[in-house]
Design a protein around this motif. Structure first.
Motif, short mmCIF file in Angstrom:
data_model
loop_
_atom_site.label_atom_id
_atom_site.label_comp_id
_atom_site.label_asym_id
_atom_site.label_seq_id
_atom_site.Cartn_x
_atom_site.Cartn_y
_atom_site.Cartn_z
N LEU A 85 0.77 -1.29 0.03
CA LEU A 85 0.10 -0.07 0.06
C LEU A 85 0.88 1.20 0.03
CD1 LEU A 85 -2.83 -1.03 2.59
CD2 LEU A 85 -2.67 -1.12 -0.01
N ALA A 86 1.95 1.24 0.72
CA ALA A 86 2.80 2.45 0.76
C ALA A 86 3.40 2.74 -0.68
CB ALA A 86 3.96 2.39 1.68
N PRO A 95 3.30 14.16 -0.02
CA PRO A 95 3.60 13.31 0.95
C PRO A 95 2.14 13.30 1.79
CG PRO A 95 5.69 14.41 0.76
CD PRO A 95 4.49 15.23 -0.04
N ALA A 96 1.79 14.25 2.22
CA ALA A 96 0.35 14.32 2.95
C ALA A 96 -0.76 13.49 2.33
CB ALA A 96 0.05 15.79 3.35
N THR A 97 -0.67 13.75 1.18
CA THR A 97 -1.84 13.18 0.37
C THR A 97 -1.46 11.59 0.32
OG1 THR A 97 -2.36 15.00 -1.00
CG2 THR A 97 -3.40 13.01 -1.68
N PRO A 110 6.98 4.64 3.05
CA PRO A 110 7.58 4.25 1.65
C PRO A 110 8.88 3.75 1.78
CG PRO A 110 6.62 6.28 1.47
CD PRO A 110 6.79 6.39 2.98
N PRO A 111 9.11 2.44 1.32
CA PRO A 111 10.41 1.74 1.53
C PRO A 111 11.39 2.53 0.48
CG PRO A 111 9.18 0.48 0.19
CD PRO A 111 8.27 1.47 0.73
#
Length: 643
Positions: free
Chosen positions: A530-531, A541-543, A565-566
């Motif tokens: 999902l990330a 980033p906030a969205t 996020p990886p």
């Protein structure tokens, strides 16, 4: 019943098959031991001797049945669907054929494959069979084959042929093919005793028979048990396959969104002299896989529901007397499917713009898995017609397909492409490198929405290259997409799908070890997936974080995880497939629902998001039809480099 419910039902059917097999073995062992008891007069022998004889008879019976079943299943699994089709006398249809009936068949299959999100299967024709019939065979969608009889090609119009092919695709999508191959293996094991008995029967005259007297009784015992096994096997086959045929008919209607074609094909089976019969001596082996009955059995052993019942489910107004009227009409002149097409006005439409039906996200995305939505076939046809004819032709040819697939991932930046072509030349030679460069120029002008469908079209020709070359192409694709230090979404999707499909074609299993897991155990993999999807589809980033949390709430509502996020997104994504592919149908449905929630969080579906969603579903063996891109278009910013 949606795709995930059908998958659960197939697993239940597989479990039932195992228990039926065990029950059949127990019954056969009991019968063999009873015959041994009577034949060898064990009631007059010492108890210890009787027990030893019975144990030996039981062990030998189990070994014959088990080994025969295992060997047969292994051979079928290794040969793929094409081996079953060629075993019945089928010959492979060239993907680039220009013969009108065969081209029509290929077009129908390509449309359904694109619309259903599955690899394009191999096609076989059974030339000596005038009955209307077809079957799908294979261990995975990647090694699937569809075979149709000459009668189906000659007698069915395009709508009817589409209904039959959609019926067979439902067996591919729903996982029935693997169940059918297991059923063949199980039945071969059960009737193995009869085969052994025939081998032991003394032949060549009474003197020889007298010399082989000790073998007569074991042979008779084996044959008695074997023929009882034949009856049990037919009962198992009938019980497993009848309901699957009703489900496949219903799925075909969902696929094509019309009943007339499938009903028309069934009516032609009922009205034509040849019906759906197969003349091949091996027809009984595949009778449970066929579109229509290949052999006539009593109602107790019938592998298919009654023909009139199947038609009435599609057309409640159907009058069985219509079959007699059709039979009388066709007594003088058999129907011609191609002539009916011309009368119905089927022509090759001009290319038009590509626009997929917009789904009511995310619930409709889950519903569309394995079940193309209304308009999916029109959209698939539009996609195929939008691909330039020369490009389409090269995707179907084994001698040009490798360069075309490599051309899809070559960079537009000239220095980068030069380096990539050096890699191609080192692995596959200068001619392939030059051809890939030329393909990259031509494909650079292609609508981005056509790239993955084009890769789907290329797959059948690609898998006909040697295993050594396929492994080289797999490795080379990974090197090419990493050559410039950045991997975009399409490059990852293409390389991941080609790698998985070719691996499953060569080894009949996924490239990872599937381990059964629950959603709780798979939570880290779900969060990673999902990330990555949130980072692809949402620049702010906030969205992205909000989209991630919305998707996580759909999959794991009681779990709180941060949006992280990886750093190596694609490498991390490679690691999630074993856990996620091991989920059951209900859990996979939740994962797809969460993914669609992430994608649709901002009300925009970009081409990159659509491609990524389809790739993820394919990796989880949940085929998703092409989706509409709504909003800004393809993403320009790639994720961090892979590995």
């Amino acid at each position: 019943m949606n795709f995930f419910e059908r998958q659960i039902e197939v697993r239940r059917a597989s479990a039932r098959l195992v228990w039926l097999f065990v029950l059949a073995v127990v019954v056969l062992v009991a019968l063999v031991e009873l015959a041994v008891w009577v034949g060898f007069k064990l009631d007059h022998r010492p108890a210890a001797t009787a027990v030893r004889v019975l144990v030996v008879a039981g062990v030998l019976t189990v070994l014959v049945i088990g080994l025969t079943s295992w060997i047969r299943t292994l051979l079928l699994r290794r040969g793929g669907g094409g081996k079953i089709a060629s075993g019945l006398g089928g010959w492979l249809v060239p993907q680039d054929t220009v013969d009108p009936p065969l081209r029509r068949l290929c077009n129908v299959v390509e449309e359904i494959a694109i619309a259903s999100g599955t690899p394009v299967p191999e096609l076989y024709v059974l030339p000596g069979e005038q009955g209307i019939n077809a079957f799908a065979a294979g261990w995975t969608p990647g090694d699937a084959a569809i075979a149709v009889t000459q009668g189906a090609l000659d007698r069915l119009n395009r709508d009817e042929l589409q209904g039959v092919i959609a019926h067979e695709f439902s067996h591919i999508v729903n996982g029935d093919m693997r169940l059918n191959i297991r059923l063949i293996g199980v039945l071969t094991g059960i009737v193995g005793l009869a085969i052994l008995g025939r081998m032991l029967v003394p032949r060549g005259g009474s003197k020889r028979a007298a010399g082989l007297g000790p073998l007569v009784l074991p042979a008779a015992v084996a044959m008695i048990g074997g023929y009882v096994g034949v009856l049990i096997g037919r009962l198992i086959k009938a019980g497993v396959s009848r309901q699957r045929e009703h489900l496949a008919d219903a799925s075909a209607v969902q696929f094509t969104r019309q009943t007339e074609g499938l009903a028309g094909a069934l009516k032609k089976i009922g009205g034509l002299p040849a019906g759906s019969r197969l003349r091949s001596a091996k027809a009984e082996d595949v009778s449970h896989m066929l579109f229509g009955e290949g052999r006539k059995f009593s109602s107790l052993f019938a592998t298919h529901p009654p023909l009139t019942e199947r038609i009435r489910r599609l057309d409640p107004t159907f009058d069985p007397g219509e079959l007699e009227r059709l039979s009388a009409r066709w007594a003088g002149a058999l129907p011609s499917g191609m002539d009916e097409d011309r009368a119905l006005g089927f022509t090759s439409p001009a290319p038009r713009s590509v626009s997929a039906p917009v789904l009511a996200w995310p619930a409709a995305v889950v519903a569309a898995i394995g079940t193309p939505a209304a308009g999916s076939f029109d959209h698939a046809g539009a996609l195929l017609r939008a691909i330039p004819e020369d490009v389409h032709a090269r995707a179907l040819r084994a001698d040009t397909v490798v360069a075309l697939v490599l051309g899809l991932v070559l960079s537009r930046d000239q220095p980068t492409r030069t380096g990539q072509c050096r890699l191609v030349e080192a692995r596959l030679g200068r001619p392939v490198a030059d051809a890939a460069w030329t393909e990259a120029d031509a494909l650079g002008r292609l609508d981005p929405a056509l790239r993955l469908p084009l890769a789907q079209l290329a797959f059948p020709a690609l898998r006909h290259r040697s295993s050594q070359e396929l492994q080289a192409v797999q490795a080379l694709l990974g090197e090419l997409v990493r050559a410039d230090g950045n991997v975009d979404v399409f490059e990852y999707c293409l390389s991941a799908l080609v790698h998985r499909d070719l691996f499953e074609t060569m080894f009949r299993k996924p490239p990872w070890t599937v381990r059964g897991s629950s959603l709780g155990q798979a939570a880290p993999a779900v969060a990673t997936l999902l990330a990555v999807v949130a980072a692809v589809g949402h620049r702010a980033p906030a969205t992205a974080a909000a989209a991630f949390q919305a998707g996580l709430a759909r999959v794991l509502p009681t779990t709180m995880l941060p949006f992280q996020p990886p750093p190596r997104a694609w490498q991390a994504l490679d690691g999630v497939w074993p856990a996620l592919d091991g989920l059951d149908g209900r859990a996979k449905a939740l994962v797809v629902d969460g993914l669609a929630t992430v994608v649709w969080h901002d009300g925009v579906v970009e081409v990159a998001e659509s491609e990524l969603l389809r790739m993820v579903c394919a990796m989880l063996h949940c085929p998703l039809p092409p989706l509409a891109a709504v909003g800004r278009g393809a993403l320009a910013d790639p994720l961090p480099p892979r590995g």
